[in-house]
Design an enzyme around this catalytic site. Structure first.
Site, mmCIF file in Angstrom:
data_model
loop_
_atom_site.group_PDB
_atom_site.id
_atom_site.type_symbol
_atom_site.label_atom_id
_atom_site.label_comp_id
_atom_site.label_asym_id
_atom_site.label_seq_id
_atom_site.Cartn_x
_atom_site.Cartn_y
_atom_site.Cartn_z
ATOM 1 N N CYS A 1 1.003 -1.307 0.031
ATOM 2 C CA CYS A 1 -0.064 0.227 -0.005
ATOM 3 C C CYS A 1 1.041 1.340 -0.106
ATOM 4 C CB CYS A 1 -0.655 0.012 1.149
ATOM 5 S SG CYS A 1 -2.478 -0.868 1.057
ATOM 6 N N MET B 1 -8.209 0.350 0.975
ATOM 7 C CA MET B 1 -7.526 -0.611 2.155
ATOM 8 C C MET B 1 -7.374 0.377 3.520
ATOM 9 S SD MET B 1 -6.943 -3.362 0.754
ATOM 10 C CE MET B 1 -6.039 -3.932 2.290
ATOM 11 N N GLU B 2 -7.654 1.566 3.459
ATOM 12 C CA GLU B 2 -7.620 2.346 4.559
ATOM 13 C C GLU B 2 -8.916 2.243 5.180
ATOM 14 O OE1 GLU B 2 -3.924 3.494 2.325
ATOM 15 O OE2 GLU B 2 -6.002 3.309 1.701
ATOM 16 N N ASP C 1 -11.020 -6.478 21.700
ATOM 17 C CA ASP C 1 -9.984 -6.511 23.086
ATOM 18 C C ASP C 1 -10.280 -5.760 24.322
ATOM 19 O OD1 ASP C 1 -7.063 -6.342 24.171
ATOM 20 O OD2 ASP C 1 -7.445 -4.289 23.825
#
Length: 157
Positions: A74, A110-111, A125
């Site tokens: 990227c 992709m970002e 998490d």
């Protein structure tokens, strides 16, 4: 044609030097399924680790800015806008929508996908101590605007 391979089949970063600068935008989504009690804890602001949505939003924004560090081929981009929205969806899931934009020579798909993914991972998490059975689902590109390939919308593909 795979643009990330040269004539010998070796991976390389695509050269965008001669591409025109145009407006580009991408929207991606992800979903985190969890126990209804876990979602209620998040929505009520009762999670012991704090505001889960706020932390996930910031994590998604930061991830969009770091995409080229995570995905080897990227291009590093000068994003001009990143927005990550999180909302309760039904009784057992969080819906995440990430939007990235810029004026540049290559797209921001992709970002946007990275932002949505990392926001989902952050929710996992923060909540894993109370709900280890959560699932991250449906990470996908919803829409892409700009560039040579034009407009893509998932529901119309």
């Amino acid at each position: 044609m795979l643009t990330h391979l040269d004539s010998q089949g070796r991976a390389h970063m695509v050269d965008v030097t001669d591409k025109s600068v145009t407006f580009r935008e991408a929207v991606a989504e992800a979903r985190v399924r969890m126990l209804p009690e876990t979602l209620k804890m998040i929505v009520d602001g009762a999670h012991p680790k704090g505001d889960v949505f706020a932390v996930a939003r910031i994590a998604g924004i930061q991830a969009a800015k770091k995409t080229s560090d995570l995905i080897p081929l990227c291009h590093p981009l000068m994003l001009t806008g990143v927005k990550v929205e999180l909302s309760a969806d039904g009784a057992d899931s969080v819906h995440i929508v990430a939007r990235c934009k810029l004026s540049g020579q290559t797209g921001v798909e992709m970002e946007a996908l990275t932002a949505a993914s990392v926001a989902a991972l952050t929710i996992y998490d923060m909540c894993k101590a109370v709900d280890r059975g959560m699932t991250i689902e449906s990470i996908r590109l919803l829409e892409k605007l700009g560039g040579k390939s034009g407009h893509f919308k998932a529901d119309q593909a």
